[in-house]
Design a protein around this motif. Sequence first.
Motif, PDB file in Angstrom:
ATOM      1  N   GLY A 134      -7.307  -0.945  -7.757  1.00  0.00           N
ATOM      2  CA  GLY A 134      -6.154  -0.855  -6.877  1.00  0.00           C
ATOM      3  C   GLY A 134      -6.151   0.393  -6.017  1.00  0.00           C
ATOM      4  N   LYS A 166       0.833  -1.185   0.000  1.00  0.00           N
ATOM      5  CA  LYS A 166       0.000   0.000   0.000  1.00  0.00           C
ATOM      6  C   LYS A 166       0.880   1.252   0.000  1.00  0.00           C
ATOM      7  N   GLU A 179      -4.326   6.667  -1.787  1.00  0.00           N
ATOM      8  CA  GLU A 179      -3.781   5.429  -1.240  1.00  0.00           C
ATOM      9  C   GLU A 179      -4.099   4.326  -2.242  1.00  0.00           C
ATOM     10  N   TYR A 180      -3.074   3.565  -2.628  1.00  0.00           N
ATOM     11  CA  TYR A 180      -3.289   2.548  -3.649  1.00  0.00           C
ATOM     12  C   TYR A 180      -2.354   1.359  -3.462  1.00  0.00           C
ATOM     13  N   ASP A 181      -2.739   0.272  -4.096  1.00  0.00           N
ATOM     14  CA  ASP A 181      -1.952  -0.964  -4.094  1.00  0.00           C
ATOM     15  C   ASP A 181      -1.053  -0.925  -5.325  1.00  0.00           C
ATOM     16  N   ASP A 182       0.252  -0.819  -5.109  1.00  0.00           N
ATOM     17  CA  ASP A 182       1.174  -0.688  -6.238  1.00  0.00           C
ATOM     18  C   ASP A 182       1.340  -1.977  -7.041  1.00  0.00           C
ATOM     19  N   GLN A 183       0.700  -3.053  -6.605  1.00  0.00           N
ATOM     20  CA  GLN A 183       0.696  -4.285  -7.388  1.00  0.00           C
ATOM     21  C   GLN A 183      -0.393  -4.247  -8.458  1.00  0.00           C
ATOM     22  N   LYS A 184      -1.363  -3.309  -8.307  1.00  0.00           N
ATOM     23  CA  LYS A 184      -2.491  -3.224  -9.234  1.00  0.00           C
ATOM     24  C   LYS A 184      -2.487  -1.959 -10.087  1.00  0.00           C
ATOM     25  N   LYS A 237      -7.375   2.505  -3.152  1.00  0.00           N
ATOM     26  CA  LYS A 237      -8.071   2.215  -1.899  1.00  0.00           C
ATOM     27  C   LYS A 237      -8.817   3.433  -1.377  1.00  0.00           C
TER      28      LYS A 237
END
Length: 69
Positions: free
Chosen positions: A30, A2, A46-51, A32
């Motif tokens: 991704g 995250k 805020e984000y998921d760097d995998q997505k 959030k």
Amino acid sequence: MKIKEDITVNGMSCKHCVKAVSEAVKDLDGVKKVKVDLEDKRATVEYDDQKVNLETIKAAITEAGYTAV
């Protein structure tokens, strides 16, 4: 992982602009959480760097008609 980033957004002048930027970013897979501040001309994301990555987020803001720095 995250990630939380502050992005300067130029071109916003009203609550409609805030809504347009928020909707453009929150719909990305991704992301959030997104908070757009008109007075500070900033989007906190805020984000998921995998997505999703920062460049994709900035591109979404640009596509909505604003400049992401």
